[in-house]
Scaffold this active site. Structure first.
Site, PDB file in Angstrom:
ATOM      1  N   HIS A  32       1.807   4.460  -2.951  1.00 56.90           N
ATOM      2  CA  HIS A  32       1.885   5.920  -2.766  1.00 56.90           C
ATOM      3  C   HIS A  32       3.243   6.418  -3.251  1.00 56.90           C
ATOM      4  O   HIS A  32       3.343   7.397  -3.986  1.00 56.90           O
ATOM      5  CB  HIS A  32       1.798   6.290  -1.284  1.00 56.90           C
ATOM      6  CG  HIS A  32       0.458   6.140  -0.656  1.00 56.90           C
ATOM      7  ND1 HIS A  32      -0.685   6.683  -1.183  1.00 56.90           N
ATOM      8  CD2 HIS A  32       0.081   5.530   0.494  1.00 56.90           C
ATOM      9  CE1 HIS A  32      -1.710   6.400  -0.385  1.00 56.90           C
ATOM     10  NE2 HIS A  32      -1.268   5.697   0.639  1.00 56.90           N
ATOM     11  N   ASP A  38      -5.255   8.804   4.156  1.00 58.04           N
ATOM     12  CA  ASP A  38      -5.446   8.978   2.711  1.00 58.04           C
ATOM     13  C   ASP A  38      -6.756   9.690   2.383  1.00 58.04           C
ATOM     14  O   ASP A  38      -6.803  10.565   1.518  1.00 58.04           O
ATOM     15  CB  ASP A  38      -5.428   7.620   2.004  1.00 58.04           C
ATOM     16  CG  ASP A  38      -4.079   6.941   2.152  1.00 58.04           C
ATOM     17  OD1 ASP A  38      -3.077   7.666   2.336  1.00 58.04           O
ATOM     18  OD2 ASP A  38      -4.032   5.704   2.101  1.00 58.04           O
ATOM     19  N   HIS A  49       0.843  -1.197   0.000  1.00 59.56           N
ATOM     20  CA  HIS A  49       0.000   0.000   0.000  1.00 59.56           C
ATOM     21  C   HIS A  49       0.886   1.258   0.000  1.00 59.56           C
ATOM     22  O   HIS A  49       0.718   2.161  -0.821  1.00 59.56           O
ATOM     23  CB  HIS A  49      -0.902  -0.050   1.237  1.00 59.56           C
ATOM     24  CG  HIS A  49      -1.691   1.192   1.500  1.00 59.56           C
ATOM     25  ND1 HIS A  49      -3.049   1.251   1.356  1.00 59.56           N
ATOM     26  CD2 HIS A  49      -1.311   2.428   1.919  1.00 59.56           C
ATOM     27  CE1 HIS A  49      -3.472   2.463   1.664  1.00 59.56           C
ATOM     28  NE2 HIS A  49      -2.430   3.197   2.015  1.00 59.56           N
ATOM     29  N   GLU A  50       1.855   1.292   0.917  1.00 60.43           N
ATOM     30  CA  GLU A  50       2.741   2.455   1.011  1.00 60.43           C
ATOM     31  C   GLU A  50       3.625   2.596  -0.217  1.00 60.43           C
ATOM     32  O   GLU A  50       3.894   3.704  -0.680  1.00 60.43           O
ATOM     33  CB  GLU A  50       3.618   2.359   2.266  1.00 60.43           C
ATOM     34  CG  GLU A  50       2.868   2.603   3.558  1.00 60.43           C
ATOM     35  CD  GLU A  50       2.011   3.856   3.520  1.00 60.43           C
ATOM     36  OE1 GLU A  50       2.511   4.931   3.143  1.00 60.43           O
ATOM     37  OE2 GLU A  50       0.821   3.764   3.859  1.00 60.43           O
TER      38      GLU A  50
END
Ligand code: ZN
Length: 363
Positions: free
Chosen positions: A60, A164, A56-57
């Protein structure tokens, strides 16, 4: 961030990865629990959460990198992570794209898992939703689907900065209102949500909710402050705020002689030179760490800080603020090539901020 309890784990795609202590404890706890009960399920579940948060990170980070924004590090927390960026993207389109990338990745992976579940088994097996069994390979896929769905939804649908959802919300506001006003509104709402979460956490009681509420409240406060400072310092360069009358001291004078200069000039920090060359910086606190009776023998060169944190005079004043905060120092040496041209201190910046605030209120 405020919480410094992070453990370095190495690099992934060139980005340093850190594990928050709460996540480390959770991994340990589940490992021991699984070992004692001879059931690998809970541990597999937590490792999967760990992998999902990391991916997930990274999503980004990769989008941010495409916009030329450097990621200084990624910190992993059990409910998500923080990708620390060199700067806050000031273009709402970029912030929107970077923020949506993490949950977006989770939803895509979740959808793919669902397709795989449908292909190999029965989709109705995702219910009851909050039951996490780990008995077959299909259970593994089911848990993976749920973890991605939950993580994506949790991060995207709570519109509280610095989560987010809060970033998406702020960027949408910023299209209409601009960044400063959008940030004021978004951080205000984030704090309200944090208070609501904390109260719910106390009533339930749920420790995680209290922890997240705390994280959101502090994060939103910091985000608001940085944005306000950024807005007020906009357009100002280092050379507009630096002092050019810099008192330097020679590397070879004794601390006794330095104390006299300190007493006379009353600045807190002094660049140290050897001939014309800048070799370090000495501050009042460097002196105060040396016992009084050694002042006549020790020299400035012995106790000065050799690590020089410098900035160019044509750089933005806000950049000076960020660099001081990151290095944990109160002043930066302003250099032009090898030559020292001035000094800029936190006091210079704060004084400017005070004046700007006054002018803003009087307009
Ligand atoms: Zn995220």
């Amino acid at each position: 961030m405020v919480m410094k309890d992070n453990y370095k784990m190495g690099n992934i795609l060139g980005i340093p990865l850190e594990l928050h202590v709460s996540f480390l404890l959770l991994l340990l706890f589940f490992f021991i629990y699984s070992a004692l009960t001879l059931n690998p399920g809970p541990f597999i579940y937590i490792v999967m959460l760990f992998a999902t948060v990391t991916l997930h990170e990274l999503s980004h980070s990769l989008v941010a990198r495409r916009y030329g924004i450097k990621i200084t590090k990624i910190t992993l927390l059990p409910f998500g992570g923080i990708a620390s960026m060199e700067e806050i993207p000031k273009d709402p389109k970029k912030e929107f794209a970077i923020a949506i990338a993490g949950p977006g990745f989770n939803f895509i992976v979740g959808a793919l898992s669902l397709v795989a579940i449908a292909a190999f088994s029965d989709v109705s097996r995702i219910f009851p939703f909050f039951e996490f069994k780990m008995e077959s390979l299909i259970d593994l896929l089911l848990v993976f689907f749920k973890v991605n769905l939950l993580l994506g939804a949790f991060n995207l649908f709570i519109p509280a900065l610095p989560m987010d959802g809060g970033r998406v919300f702020r960027s949408l506001l910023a299209f209409k209102l601009g960044f400063p006003a959008a940030t004021e509104i978004a951080t205000g709402i984030a704090k309200l949500i944090a208070i609501f979460m904390a109260l719910t956490g106390v009533l339930l009681p749920n420790l995680w909710l209290i922890f997240i509420a705390f994280f959101v409240y502090i994060g939103a406060t910091q985000e608001g402050e940085v944005s306000r400072i950024n807005f007020m310092l906009a357009g100002l360069k280092v050379k507009d705020l630096m002092s050019t009358k810099v008192v330097t001291v020679n590397k070879d004078i004794t601390l006794e002689e330095f104390a006299d200069i300190l007493f006379e000039k009353k600045h807190m920090g002094y660049p140290v030179v050897e001939g014309n060359r800048l070799v370090g910086i000495i501050t009042f606190s460097d002196l105060s760490r040396v016992p009084r009776e050694e002042w006549s023998i020790k020299r400035v060169g012995d106790v000065m800080t050799k690590r020089l944190i410098t900035i160019g005079q044509d750089e933005d004043a806000f950049e000076a603020f960020i660099r001081m905060a990151r290095a944990g120092v109160g002043r930066l040496l302003v250099v032009e090539g090898e030559r020292l041209v001035g000094i800029i201190s936190r006091t210079d910046l704060l004084r400017t901020l005070e004046i700007m605030r006054l002018m803003r209120f009087q307009r």
